[in-house]
Design a protein around this motif. Structure first.
Motif, PDB file in Angstrom:
ATOM      1  N   GLY A 152     -17.503  34.013  60.086  1.00 15.85           N
ATOM      2  CA  GLY A 152     -17.042  34.956  61.098  1.00 15.85           C
ATOM      3  C   GLY A 152     -17.537  36.321  60.692  1.00 15.85           C
ATOM      4  O   GLY A 152     -18.057  36.491  59.583  1.00 15.85           O
ATOM      5  N   VAL A 153     -17.378  37.305  61.541  1.00 15.96           N
ATOM      6  CA  VAL A 153     -17.830  38.643  61.164  1.00 15.96           C
ATOM      7  C   VAL A 153     -16.710  39.457  60.524  1.00 15.96           C
ATOM      8  O   VAL A 153     -16.907  40.611  60.157  1.00 15.96           O
ATOM      9  CB  VAL A 153     -18.431  39.403  62.365  1.00 15.96           C
ATOM     10  N   SER A 154     -15.533  38.846  60.378  1.00 15.61           N
ATOM     11  CA  SER A 154     -14.428  39.489  59.673  1.00 15.61           C
ATOM     12  C   SER A 154     -13.666  38.421  58.905  1.00 15.61           C
ATOM     13  O   SER A 154     -13.737  37.221  59.217  1.00 15.61           O
ATOM     14  CB  SER A 154     -13.485  40.196  60.648  1.00 15.61           C
ATOM     15  N   MET A 155     -12.899  38.872  57.909  1.00 14.68           N
ATOM     16  CA  MET A 155     -12.088  37.941  57.138  1.00 14.68           C
ATOM     17  C   MET A 155     -11.033  37.282  58.019  1.00 14.68           C
ATOM     18  O   MET A 155     -10.721  36.109  57.864  1.00 14.68           O
ATOM     19  CB  MET A 155     -11.410  38.687  55.980  1.00 14.68           C
ATOM     20  N   ALA A 156     -10.479  38.043  58.957  1.00 19.43           N
ATOM     21  CA  ALA A 156      -9.439  37.495  59.840  1.00 19.43           C
ATOM     22  C   ALA A 156      -9.990  36.354  60.680  1.00 19.43           C
ATOM     23  O   ALA A 156      -9.326  35.314  60.860  1.00 19.43           O
ATOM     24  CB  ALA A 156      -8.874  38.601  60.726  1.00 19.43           C
ATOM     25  N   GLU A 157     -11.187  36.515  61.226  1.00 21.41           N
ATOM     26  CA  GLU A 157     -11.805  35.445  62.013  1.00 21.41           C
ATOM     27  C   GLU A 157     -11.998  34.191  61.161  1.00 21.41           C
ATOM     28  O   GLU A 157     -11.641  33.078  61.578  1.00 21.41           O
ATOM     29  CB  GLU A 157     -13.153  35.905  62.568  1.00 21.41           C
TER      30      GLU A 157
ATOM     31  N   ILE B 284     -23.100  32.331  43.451  1.00 20.61           N
ATOM     32  CA  ILE B 284     -21.797  31.708  43.225  1.00 20.61           C
ATOM     33  C   ILE B 284     -21.961  30.240  42.855  1.00 20.61           C
ATOM     34  O   ILE B 284     -21.232  29.714  41.993  1.00 20.61           O
ATOM     35  CB  ILE B 284     -20.903  31.892  44.463  1.00 20.61           C
ATOM     36  N   ALA B 285     -22.921  29.546  43.486  1.00 25.53           N
ATOM     37  CA  ALA B 285     -23.185  28.150  43.120  1.00 25.53           C
ATOM     38  C   ALA B 285     -23.648  28.044  41.672  1.00 25.53           C
ATOM     39  O   ALA B 285     -23.390  27.028  41.002  1.00 25.53           O
ATOM     40  CB  ALA B 285     -24.231  27.559  44.062  1.00 25.53           C
ATOM     41  N   LEU B 286     -24.315  29.078  41.159  1.00 28.69           N
ATOM     42  CA  LEU B 286     -24.794  29.068  39.774  1.00 28.69           C
ATOM     43  C   LEU B 286     -23.749  29.565  38.781  1.00 28.69           C
ATOM     44  O   LEU B 286     -23.585  28.990  37.694  1.00 28.69           O
ATOM     45  CB  LEU B 286     -26.048  29.937  39.653  1.00 28.69           C
ATOM     46  N   LEU B 287     -23.026  30.625  39.152  1.00 28.84           N
ATOM     47  CA  LEU B 287     -22.189  31.347  38.184  1.00 28.84           C
ATOM     48  C   LEU B 287     -20.692  31.234  38.453  1.00 28.84           C
ATOM     49  O   LEU B 287     -19.885  31.691  37.632  1.00 28.84           O
ATOM     50  CB  LEU B 287     -22.575  32.831  38.173  1.00 28.84           C
ATOM     51  N   GLY B 288     -20.298  30.660  39.589  1.00 28.12           N
ATOM     52  CA  GLY B 288     -18.884  30.566  39.922  1.00 28.12           C
ATOM     53  C   GLY B 288     -18.418  31.772  40.725  1.00 28.12           C
ATOM     54  O   GLY B 288     -19.213  32.597  41.172  1.00 28.12           O
ATOM     55  N   PRO B 289     -17.102  31.905  40.932  1.00 31.58           N
ATOM     56  CA  PRO B 289     -16.571  32.935  41.832  1.00 31.58           C
ATOM     57  C   PRO B 289     -16.657  34.349  41.255  1.00 31.58           C
ATOM     58  O   PRO B 289     -16.781  34.554  40.049  1.00 31.58           O
ATOM     59  CB  PRO B 289     -15.112  32.501  42.029  1.00 31.58           C
ATOM     60  N   VAL B 290     -16.553  35.309  42.179  1.00 29.35           N
ATOM     61  CA  VAL B 290     -16.656  36.735  41.858  1.00 29.35           C
ATOM     62  C   VAL B 290     -15.259  37.325  41.711  1.00 29.35           C
ATOM     63  O   VAL B 290     -14.351  37.005  42.477  1.00 29.35           O
ATOM     64  CB  VAL B 290     -17.437  37.469  42.972  1.00 29.35           C
TER      65      VAL B 290
ATOM     66  N   SER C  49     -14.558  53.613  50.109  1.00 32.17           N
ATOM     67  CA  SER C  49     -13.481  54.104  49.246  1.00 32.17           C
ATOM     68  C   SER C  49     -13.992  54.742  47.963  1.00 32.17           C
ATOM     69  O   SER C  49     -13.235  55.419  47.262  1.00 32.17           O
ATOM     70  CB  SER C  49     -12.543  52.949  48.873  1.00 32.17           C
ATOM     71  N   ARG C  50     -15.279  54.518  47.657  1.00 34.04           N
ATOM     72  CA  ARG C  50     -15.901  54.973  46.408  1.00 34.04           C
ATOM     73  C   ARG C  50     -15.169  54.407  45.190  1.00 34.04           C
ATOM     74  O   ARG C  50     -15.042  55.050  44.140  1.00 34.04           O
ATOM     75  CB  ARG C  50     -15.924  56.509  46.323  1.00 34.04           C
ATOM     76  N   GLY C  51     -14.704  53.158  45.324  1.00 36.43           N
ATOM     77  CA  GLY C  51     -14.008  52.529  44.216  1.00 36.43           C
ATOM     78  C   GLY C  51     -14.315  51.057  44.107  1.00 36.43           C
ATOM     79  O   GLY C  51     -14.957  50.461  44.973  1.00 36.43           O
ATOM     80  N   VAL C  52     -13.841  50.451  43.031  1.00 41.86           N
ATOM     81  CA  VAL C  52     -14.003  49.019  42.807  1.00 41.86           C
ATOM     82  C   VAL C  52     -13.071  48.257  43.735  1.00 41.86           C
ATOM     83  O   VAL C  52     -11.910  48.641  43.920  1.00 41.86           O
ATOM     84  CB  VAL C  52     -13.712  48.668  41.333  1.00 41.86           C
ATOM     85  N   VAL C  53     -13.563  47.162  44.320  1.00 44.08           N
ATOM     86  CA  VAL C  53     -12.764  46.331  45.222  1.00 44.08           C
ATOM     87  C   VAL C  53     -12.549  44.971  44.572  1.00 44.08           C
ATOM     88  O   VAL C  53     -13.518  44.274  44.224  1.00 44.08           O
ATOM     89  CB  VAL C  53     -13.457  46.163  46.590  1.00 44.08           C
ATOM     90  N   ALA C  54     -11.290  44.578  44.400  1.00 44.95           N
ATOM     91  CA  ALA C  54     -10.965  43.264  43.842  1.00 44.95           C
ATOM     92  C   ALA C  54     -11.174  42.194  44.903  1.00 44.95           C
ATOM     93  O   ALA C  54     -10.904  42.403  46.086  1.00 44.95           O
ATOM     94  CB  ALA C  54      -9.526  43.247  43.349  1.00 44.95           C
ATOM     95  N   ILE C  55     -11.654  41.044  44.468  1.00 44.92           N
ATOM     96  CA  ILE C  55     -11.867  39.893  45.354  1.00 44.92           C
ATOM     97  C   ILE C  55     -10.696  38.937  45.170  1.00 44.92           C
ATOM     98  O   ILE C  55     -10.426  38.475  44.057  1.00 44.92           O
ATOM     99  CB  ILE C  55     -13.203  39.192  45.047  1.00 44.92           C
ATOM    100  N   HIS C  56      -9.986  38.640  46.262  1.00 48.30           N
ATOM    101  CA  HIS C  56      -8.747  37.864  46.166  1.00 48.30           C
ATOM    102  C   HIS C  56      -8.961  36.364  46.382  1.00 48.30           C
ATOM    103  O   HIS C  56      -8.175  35.561  45.887  1.00 48.30           O
ATOM    104  CB  HIS C  56      -7.730  38.402  47.169  1.00 48.30           C
TER     105      HIS C  56
ATOM    106  N   HIS D 206     -15.261  32.885  50.580  1.00 49.27           N
ATOM    107  CA  HIS D 206     -15.402  33.700  49.373  1.00 49.27           C
ATOM    108  C   HIS D 206     -16.656  34.572  49.465  1.00 49.27           C
ATOM    109  O   HIS D 206     -16.620  35.771  49.140  1.00 49.27           O
ATOM    110  CB  HIS D 206     -15.462  32.789  48.152  1.00 49.27           C
ATOM    111  N   VAL D 207     -17.741  33.993  49.941  1.00 46.59           N
ATOM    112  CA  VAL D 207     -18.985  34.751  50.118  1.00 46.59           C
ATOM    113  C   VAL D 207     -18.771  35.900  51.101  1.00 46.59           C
ATOM    114  O   VAL D 207     -19.216  37.033  50.870  1.00 46.59           O
ATOM    115  CB  VAL D 207     -20.118  33.818  50.603  1.00 46.59           C
ATOM    116  N   LEU D 208     -18.079  35.638  52.208  1.00 50.48           N
ATOM    117  CA  LEU D 208     -17.831  36.669  53.207  1.00 50.48           C
ATOM    118  C   LEU D 208     -16.983  37.800  52.627  1.00 50.48           C
ATOM    119  O   LEU D 208     -17.256  38.990  52.877  1.00 50.48           O
ATOM    120  CB  LEU D 208     -17.135  36.065  54.428  1.00 50.48           C
ATOM    121  N   GLU D 209     -15.953  37.457  51.846  1.00 49.57           N
ATOM    122  CA  GLU D 209     -15.138  38.511  51.246  1.00 49.57           C
ATOM    123  C   GLU D 209     -15.966  39.368  50.298  1.00 49.57           C
ATOM    124  O   GLU D 209     -15.856  40.605  50.292  1.00 49.57           O
ATOM    125  CB  GLU D 209     -13.934  37.920  50.502  1.00 49.57           C
ATOM    126  N   VAL D 210     -16.825  38.708  49.505  1.00 46.92           N
ATOM    127  CA  VAL D 210     -17.683  39.460  48.578  1.00 46.92           C
ATOM    128  C   VAL D 210     -18.618  40.388  49.350  1.00 46.92           C
ATOM    129  O   VAL D 210     -18.757  41.577  49.022  1.00 46.92           O
ATOM    130  CB  VAL D 210     -18.486  38.495  47.686  1.00 46.92           C
TER     131      VAL D 210
END
Length: 373
Positions: free
Chosen positions: A99-104, A188-194, A347-354, A333-337
């Motif tokens: 989707g083009v958003s996480m909600a979708e 991600i297929a090589l190294l696992g989740p972000v 935000s000019r900051g680090v974003v955690a991936i949930h 997971h890819v879309l969130e990343v």
């Protein structure tokens, strides 16, 4: 196990649709039955080329023979078409992004779970022989523990080659959401989740001029960032520098390079299913080519590789009662990343991936093409 081939309906008769049909017809457990497009003529031509039916969308979704809908529409239409297909009781495989958003994306996954339906999503290039070889070499420790990597997607823009490039610069477009999924999914297929992301983003030019027929000379309004750079930190400890751009005329970077405690590796282009794999180990005096000896390297001649391989893998997994590798969890997971880069830039900051996901199982090296396990 059901021995009858699964009947498939394809929504969207654009550039990639013929390759999907050609790839799926390589497998004896899938048969494409029908094609639908908002514009009837491309659907009619594809139907005539492959001996399938051109039908209306409602007719396709109500057809009791069809078990899987493949969604090849433009990104902003993915959600609506996939939702309608899932609500009609069909398994769905979608082109990227989910989707083009996480909600979708989240809503589609919830509908699929509630209906006990499979939901899969491209890209599927990581299933190709060149990337499966890279995965095996990494798992064997051929470059030791992966410390870092670079991922470089640097292009001049789709207006230089695509006949109708406007949607690449609208909502759901841009280099990160359009081509970035190949890179992020492969990593991600090589190294696992972000774990977390930091990024910058900018729109370099607010307008683009189409360079190809039939829209040559038309002006495109740019609504999304066209140059994004950043860093991904993985749960494994690896850090990856990534750049995705529609603003680079020419460069000399490899698409993905992996740097380990005992050596380095150059992987194939993640937009392709195979390619050259090179390793340089501590103590070597030159890079070494590693021959690709895994299945799924060649598509049907005249088509764009093996696009659609992930849909075949999903059907095979359904028949074998195992999880599919091109899962919605991976795509989510890819879309969130990917969307985190723009949020980080704002935000000019680090974003955690949930969200998280497992690494997709490797395809056995010894299997014959036509199966995945």
């Amino acid at each position: 196990m059901n021995k009858e081939p699964m009947k498939v309906g394809i929504v969207g008769a654009g550039n990639i649709s013929a390759t999907y049909v050609a790839t799926l017809h390589m497998f004896d457990f899938i048969r494409v039955k029908s094609i639908y497009d908002l514009y009837h003529e491309p659907a009619r031509k594809l139907a005539e080329q492959f001996g399938i039916e051109a039908v209306g969308l409602d007719a396709m979704l109500s057809d009791p023979e069809i078990g899987l809908i493949i969604n090849l529409t433009t990104p902003v239409s993915h959600y609506a078409i996939s939702k309608k297909a899932l609500q009609a009781g069909k398994h769905v495989y979608s082109e990227k992004p989910l989707g083009v958003s996480m909600a979708e994306a989240e809503e589609l996954m919830a509908i699929a779970r509630a209906g006990d339906l499979r939901l899969g999503c491209a890209p599927d290039t990581f299933l190709g022989g060149g990337h499966q070889l890279t995965r095996r070499l990494l798992d064997e420790g051929r470059i030791g523990k992966t410390i870092s990597a670079t991922a470089m997607l640097l292009l001049p823009g789709h207006e230089h080659w695509h006949p109708n490039p406007a949607f690449f610069y609208g909502r759901g477009g841009g280099p990160m959401l359009d081509v970035g999924p190949y890179y992020v999914t492969n990593l991600i297929a090589l190294l696992g989740p972000v774990r977390e992301v930091f990024g910058t983003a900018k729109i370099t030019r607010i307008e683009r001029t189409v360079k190809t027929d039939p829209r040559r000379g038309e002006t495109i309004k740019v609504l999304v960032p066209t140059h994004l750079t950043g860093v991904m930190e993985f749960h494994s400890g690896a850090t990856v520098t990534i750049a995705t751009s529609f603003d680079v005329i020419r460069h000399k970077h490899n698409q993905i390079e992996l740097y380990g405690s005992e050596g380095s590796m150059v992987t194939p282009d993640p937009n392709n299913f195979t390619g050259k794999v090179e390793i340089f180990r501590d103590g070597d005096d030159a890079w070494r080519d590693i021959p690709v000896d895994h299945p799924y390297t060649e598509g049907v001649p005249g088509h764009l590789g093996l696009r659609g391989l992930g849909a075949a893998e999903m059907v095979d997994s359904l028949r074998s009662s195992r999880p599919h590798r091109v899962s919605s969890e991976l795509a989510f997971h890819v879309l969130e990343v990917m969307t985190a880069f723009e949020r980080s830039a704002q935000s000019r900051g680090v974003v955690a991936i949930h969200s998280s996901c497992g690494r997709p199982d490797p395809i056995p090296r010894t299997i014959n093409e036509g199966r995945f396990s």
